[in-house]
Design a protein around this motif. Structure first.
Motif, PDB file in Angstrom:
ATOM      1  N   SER A   1       0.849  -1.187   0.000  1.00  0.00           N
ATOM      2  CA  SER A   1       0.000   0.000   0.000  1.00  0.00           C
ATOM      3  C   SER A   1       0.888   1.241   0.000  1.00  0.00           C
ATOM      4  O   SER A   1       1.898   1.297   0.705  1.00  0.00           O
ATOM      5  CB  SER A   1      -0.901  -0.002   1.236  1.00  0.00           C
ATOM      6  N   VAL A   2       0.524   2.214  -0.819  1.00  0.00           N
ATOM      7  CA  VAL A   2       1.330   3.435  -0.945  1.00  0.00           C
ATOM      8  C   VAL A   2       0.450   4.656  -0.693  1.00  0.00           C
ATOM      9  O   VAL A   2      -0.716   4.695  -1.104  1.00  0.00           O
ATOM     10  CB  VAL A   2       1.974   3.545  -2.348  1.00  0.00           C
ATOM     11  N   GLU A   3       1.033   5.628  -0.026  1.00  0.00           N
ATOM     12  CA  GLU A   3       0.345   6.893   0.232  1.00  0.00           C
ATOM     13  C   GLU A   3       1.305   8.030  -0.115  1.00  0.00           C
ATOM     14  O   GLU A   3       2.482   7.991   0.254  1.00  0.00           O
ATOM     15  CB  GLU A   3      -0.053   6.956   1.704  1.00  0.00           C
ATOM     16  N   ILE A   4       0.817   9.029  -0.830  1.00  0.00           N
ATOM     17  CA  ILE A   4       1.615  10.215  -1.143  1.00  0.00           C
ATOM     18  C   ILE A   4       1.128  11.353  -0.253  1.00  0.00           C
ATOM     19  O   ILE A   4      -0.065  11.673  -0.237  1.00  0.00           O
ATOM     20  CB  ILE A   4       1.481  10.624  -2.624  1.00  0.00           C
ATOM     21  N   ALA A   5       2.041  11.958   0.498  1.00  0.00           N
ATOM     22  CA  ALA A   5       1.691  13.046   1.421  1.00  0.00           C
ATOM     23  C   ALA A   5       2.096  14.385   0.815  1.00  0.00           C
ATOM     24  O   ALA A   5       3.207  14.540   0.311  1.00  0.00           O
ATOM     25  CB  ALA A   5       2.393  12.841   2.762  1.00  0.00           C
ATOM     26  N   MET A   6       1.180  15.342   0.875  1.00  0.00           N
ATOM     27  CA  MET A   6       1.446  16.680   0.340  1.00  0.00           C
ATOM     28  C   MET A   6       0.968  17.741   1.323  1.00  0.00           C
ATOM     29  O   MET A   6      -0.041  17.559   2.002  1.00  0.00           O
ATOM     30  CB  MET A   6       0.731  16.879  -1.000  1.00  0.00           C
ATOM     31  N   GLY A   7       1.670  18.857   1.358  1.00  0.00           N
ATOM     32  CA  GLY A   7       1.269  19.961   2.220  1.00  0.00           C
ATOM     33  C   GLY A   7       0.299  20.885   1.504  1.00  0.00           C
ATOM     34  O   GLY A   7       0.686  21.581   0.567  1.00  0.00           O
ATOM     35  N   LEU A   8      -0.938  20.869   1.936  1.00  0.00           N
ATOM     36  CA  LEU A   8      -1.900  21.886   1.498  1.00  0.00           C
ATOM     37  C   LEU A   8      -1.691  23.141   2.333  1.00  0.00           C
ATOM     38  O   LEU A   8      -1.699  24.253   1.832  1.00  0.00           O
ATOM     39  CB  LEU A   8      -3.334  21.365   1.659  1.00  0.00           C
ATOM     40  N   GLU A   9      -1.520  22.958   3.633  1.00  0.00           N
ATOM     41  CA  GLU A   9      -1.312  23.995   4.649  1.00  0.00           C
ATOM     42  C   GLU A   9      -2.551  24.832   4.899  1.00  0.00           C
ATOM     43  O   GLU A   9      -2.976  24.997   6.028  1.00  0.00           O
ATOM     44  CB  GLU A   9      -0.133  24.921   4.303  1.00  0.00           C
ATOM     45  N   SER A  10      -3.135  25.380   3.841  1.00  0.00           N
ATOM     46  CA  SER A  10      -4.335  26.203   4.000  1.00  0.00           C
ATOM     47  C   SER A  10      -5.108  26.212   2.687  1.00  0.00           C
ATOM     48  O   SER A  10      -4.518  26.187   1.602  1.00  0.00           O
ATOM     49  CB  SER A  10      -3.952  27.638   4.380  1.00  0.00           C
ATOM     50  N   SER A  11      -6.425  26.269   2.798  1.00  0.00           N
ATOM     51  CA  SER A  11      -7.257  26.401   1.595  1.00  0.00           C
ATOM     52  C   SER A  11      -7.355  27.853   1.151  1.00  0.00           C
ATOM     53  O   SER A  11      -7.881  28.149   0.081  1.00  0.00           O
ATOM     54  CB  SER A  11      -8.660  25.839   1.858  1.00  0.00           C
ATOM     55  N   SER A  12      -6.844  28.778   1.964  1.00  0.00           N
ATOM     56  CA  SER A  12      -6.865  30.201   1.637  1.00  0.00           C
ATOM     57  C   SER A  12      -5.646  30.571   0.808  1.00  0.00           C
ATOM     58  O   SER A  12      -4.496  30.357   1.215  1.00  0.00           O
ATOM     59  CB  SER A  12      -6.880  31.039   2.916  1.00  0.00           C
ATOM     60  N   GLU A  13      -5.879  31.141  -0.337  1.00  0.00           N
ATOM     61  CA  GLU A  13      -4.766  31.573  -1.180  1.00  0.00           C
ATOM     62  C   GLU A  13      -3.951  32.665  -0.496  1.00  0.00           C
ATOM     63  O   GLU A  13      -2.733  32.724  -0.639  1.00  0.00           O
ATOM     64  CB  GLU A  13      -5.289  32.075  -2.530  1.00  0.00           C
TER      65      GLU A  13
ATOM     66  N   TYR B   1      -1.552  17.693   4.627  1.00  0.00           N
ATOM     67  CA  TYR B   1      -1.157  18.409   5.834  1.00  0.00           C
ATOM     68  C   TYR B   1      -1.820  19.783   5.853  1.00  0.00           C
ATOM     69  O   TYR B   1      -1.863  20.484   4.842  1.00  0.00           O
ATOM     70  CB  TYR B   1       0.358  18.616   5.875  1.00  0.00           C
ATOM     71  N   ILE B   2      -2.301  20.157   7.028  1.00  0.00           N
ATOM     72  CA  ILE B   2      -2.883  21.487   7.239  1.00  0.00           C
ATOM     73  C   ILE B   2      -2.178  22.122   8.429  1.00  0.00           C
ATOM     74  O   ILE B   2      -2.040  21.504   9.487  1.00  0.00           O
ATOM     75  CB  ILE B   2      -4.398  21.392   7.521  1.00  0.00           C
ATOM     76  N   MET B   3      -1.755  23.346   8.261  1.00  0.00           N
ATOM     77  CA  MET B   3      -1.018  24.028   9.324  1.00  0.00           C
ATOM     78  C   MET B   3      -1.957  24.736  10.285  1.00  0.00           C
ATOM     79  O   MET B   3      -2.995  25.278   9.877  1.00  0.00           O
ATOM     80  CB  MET B   3      -0.060  25.046   8.713  1.00  0.00           C
ATOM     81  N   ILE B   4      -1.613  24.702  11.552  1.00  0.00           N
ATOM     82  CA  ILE B   4      -2.341  25.479  12.561  1.00  0.00           C
ATOM     83  C   ILE B   4      -1.472  26.657  12.986  1.00  0.00           C
ATOM     84  O   ILE B   4      -0.389  26.489  13.522  1.00  0.00           O
ATOM     85  CB  ILE B   4      -2.713  24.636  13.792  1.00  0.00           C
ATOM     86  N   LYS B   5      -1.918  27.821  12.667  1.00  0.00           N
ATOM     87  CA  LYS B   5      -1.331  29.125  12.973  1.00  0.00           C
ATOM     88  C   LYS B   5      -0.118  29.510  12.127  1.00  0.00           C
ATOM     89  O   LYS B   5       1.011  29.644  12.629  1.00  0.00           O
ATOM     90  CB  LYS B   5      -0.997  29.298  14.447  1.00  0.00           C
ATOM     91  N   PRO B   6      -0.352  29.767  10.852  1.00  0.00           N
ATOM     92  CA  PRO B   6       0.681  30.392  10.023  1.00  0.00           C
ATOM     93  C   PRO B   6       1.026  31.781  10.547  1.00  0.00           C
ATOM     94  O   PRO B   6       0.268  32.372  11.324  1.00  0.00           O
ATOM     95  CB  PRO B   6       0.013  30.486   8.644  1.00  0.00           C
ATOM     96  N   LEU B   7       2.147  32.307  10.112  1.00  0.00           N
ATOM     97  CA  LEU B   7       2.560  33.659  10.493  1.00  0.00           C
ATOM     98  C   LEU B   7       1.496  34.683  10.127  1.00  0.00           C
ATOM     99  O   LEU B   7       0.749  34.505   9.163  1.00  0.00           O
ATOM    100  CB  LEU B   7       3.857  34.033   9.780  1.00  0.00           C
ATOM    101  N   PHE B   8       1.453  35.750  10.899  1.00  0.00           N
ATOM    102  CA  PHE B   8       0.636  36.939  10.657  1.00  0.00           C
ATOM    103  C   PHE B   8      -0.848  36.749  10.965  1.00  0.00           C
ATOM    104  O   PHE B   8      -1.630  37.685  10.780  1.00  0.00           O
ATOM    105  CB  PHE B   8       0.801  37.456   9.214  1.00  0.00           C
ATOM    106  N   LEU B   9      -1.258  35.576  11.420  1.00  0.00           N
ATOM    107  CA  LEU B   9      -2.656  35.362  11.789  1.00  0.00           C
ATOM    108  C   LEU B   9      -2.817  35.474  13.295  1.00  0.00           C
ATOM    109  O   LEU B   9      -1.942  35.083  14.067  1.00  0.00           O
ATOM    110  CB  LEU B   9      -3.149  33.981  11.348  1.00  0.00           C
ATOM    111  N   THR B  10      -3.966  35.990  13.728  1.00  0.00           N
ATOM    112  CA  THR B  10      -4.288  35.988  15.153  1.00  0.00           C
ATOM    113  C   THR B  10      -4.684  34.572  15.557  1.00  0.00           C
ATOM    114  O   THR B  10      -4.887  33.692  14.710  1.00  0.00           O
ATOM    115  CB  THR B  10      -5.449  36.942  15.463  1.00  0.00           C
ATOM    116  N   GLU B  11      -4.829  34.356  16.845  1.00  0.00           N
ATOM    117  CA  GLU B  11      -5.205  33.034  17.338  1.00  0.00           C
ATOM    118  C   GLU B  11      -6.569  32.613  16.794  1.00  0.00           C
ATOM    119  O   GLU B  11      -6.750  31.481  16.341  1.00  0.00           O
ATOM    120  CB  GLU B  11      -5.216  33.032  18.870  1.00  0.00           C
TER     121      GLU B  11
END
Length: 369
Positions: free
Chosen positions: A176-188, A220-230
């Protein structure tokens, strides 16, 4: 604030993008080059994984490589420190990579580890970072390890091609194979301005569809990129989850931001202009997901190692971290958070209610002055 997520292309501003890239370029220029043993992998460690709906162990092997193609050409992502752990363009041979890989897997008993994740501080499928012949030989070694049932490769979407997929399939056979990619955010806005991710959504969806025709895929989705408030960070993570979930991936992982040296995150943190997410924010993000959704929270472990990780106050950080990384990841049961409390909740709620009226591009331009 609502507008910034709902109208994702509204505030894309070239001046802000250039300021972020200039800052990243300067950091990379000033980062001292390290001398690494090219026959020694960067790291390996055992983490929680999932196979057939059950909790199992997975081995994460990070190969030492020449450096991320996006980082070399476009200054890299704002939160990423992989650059400091690579050979900075110095090429490795096929034998170097094979020696690294074999040297790491010999340390482990795979009778209890059915999943292998292969990373390289960049994109495994980028042949400029890891030659196709090297990946093919590594896959051949993996195919001989009968105990390994699933293999995960991490890459940026632009390197997902028919040739790369066929190379893996021809050597791994029925695994079984899985490819992992960073989306990080759906917001451009977040991807372009806050993260300098450079992810083209059309190409990303192309890669998703190509992978789905052959393998599973992880996002992958990131929690708290730079410049964003909590509060913005929580909302962005939840919104991004819904988008990612609509693509029907095998797994979704939340990646809470950490602070590592030689990053823009580190510079802003030292000036009091950024902090990683509160642990309470990670819990709040999980609570806002639809009931029954299984989302893994990545442990705060990276290469090179973080110097600051998501935290609350000293009194409760260890206890709450355990609830998230150990208890929740093993059960996906949000009830493990019931009863967690601390005096620092008062400070957290003040930060959670902080509102920044500036648009993202305005914040970046002002902060990076």
């Amino acid at each position: 604030m609502d507008n910034y997520i709902e109208n994702t292309a509204t505030y894309i501003d070239s001046e802000a993008v250039l300021k972020v890239r200039d800052a990243l370029r300067k950091i990379r220029f000033e980062t001292a080059k390290q001398k690494y043993d090219l026959k020694q992998a960067a790291s390996s460690d055992v983490r929680i994984g999932y196979l057939g709906g059950k909790v199992v162990k997975r081995l994460v092997v990070t190969l030492r490589s020449s450096g991320c193609g996006w980082g070399e050409n476009n200054s890299g992502c704002s939160m990423c420190v992989h650059y400091a752990g690579t050979t900075r363009g110095e090429k490795l041979t096929v034998d170097d990579f094979l020696t690294q890989f074999i040297g790491e897997i010999r340390k482990y008993d795979f009778s209890k580890i059915p999943i292998l994740c292969l990373y390289n501080a960049g994109s495994i499928l980028n042949t400029a970072e890891l030659p196709a012949r090297a990946l093919g030989r590594i896959c051949k070694e993996i195919s001989r390890l009968t105990e390994i049932k699933k293999v995960v490769f991490e890459t940026r979407s632009e390197y997902v091609t028919d040739d790369a997929i066929n190379n893996i399939k021809s050597e791994l056979g029925e695994k079984s194979v899985e490819i992992a990619m960073g989306l990080e955010s759906s917001s451009e806005d977040v991807r372009m301005l806050c993260l300098n991710k450079g992810l083209d959504m059309i190409d990303f969806l192309r890669a998703v569809n190509l992978i789905k025709a052959h393998f599973g895929f992880r996002l992958y989705i990131m929690i708290k990129p730079l410049f964003l408030t909590e509060a913005e960070a929580i909302k962005d993570a939840v919104s991004s989850f819904h988008f990612a979930d609509s693509l029907q991936p095998s797994e979704i992982h939340f990646e809470p931001a950490t602070i590592q040296e030689h990053t823009l995150s580190s510079q802003l943190f030292k000036k009091g202009l950024y902090r990683p997410p509160w642990l309470w924010s990670i819990i709040e993000t999980i609570r806002r997901l639809p009931r029954g959704k299984r989302v893994y929270i990545s442990p705060f472990a990276h290469t090179p190692s973080p110097v600051v990780v998501p935290h609350n106050c000293p009194k409760c950080t260890a206890r709450v971290t355990k609830a998230i990384i150990d208890d929740y990841n093993k059960t996906f049961d949000v009830s493990v958070f019931d009863g967690l409390s601390c005096d620092c909740m008062a400070d957290y709620k003040k930060e959670l209610h902080f509102f920044d009226a500036r648009r993202i591009n305005e914040r970046i331009i002002q902060i990076l002055k």
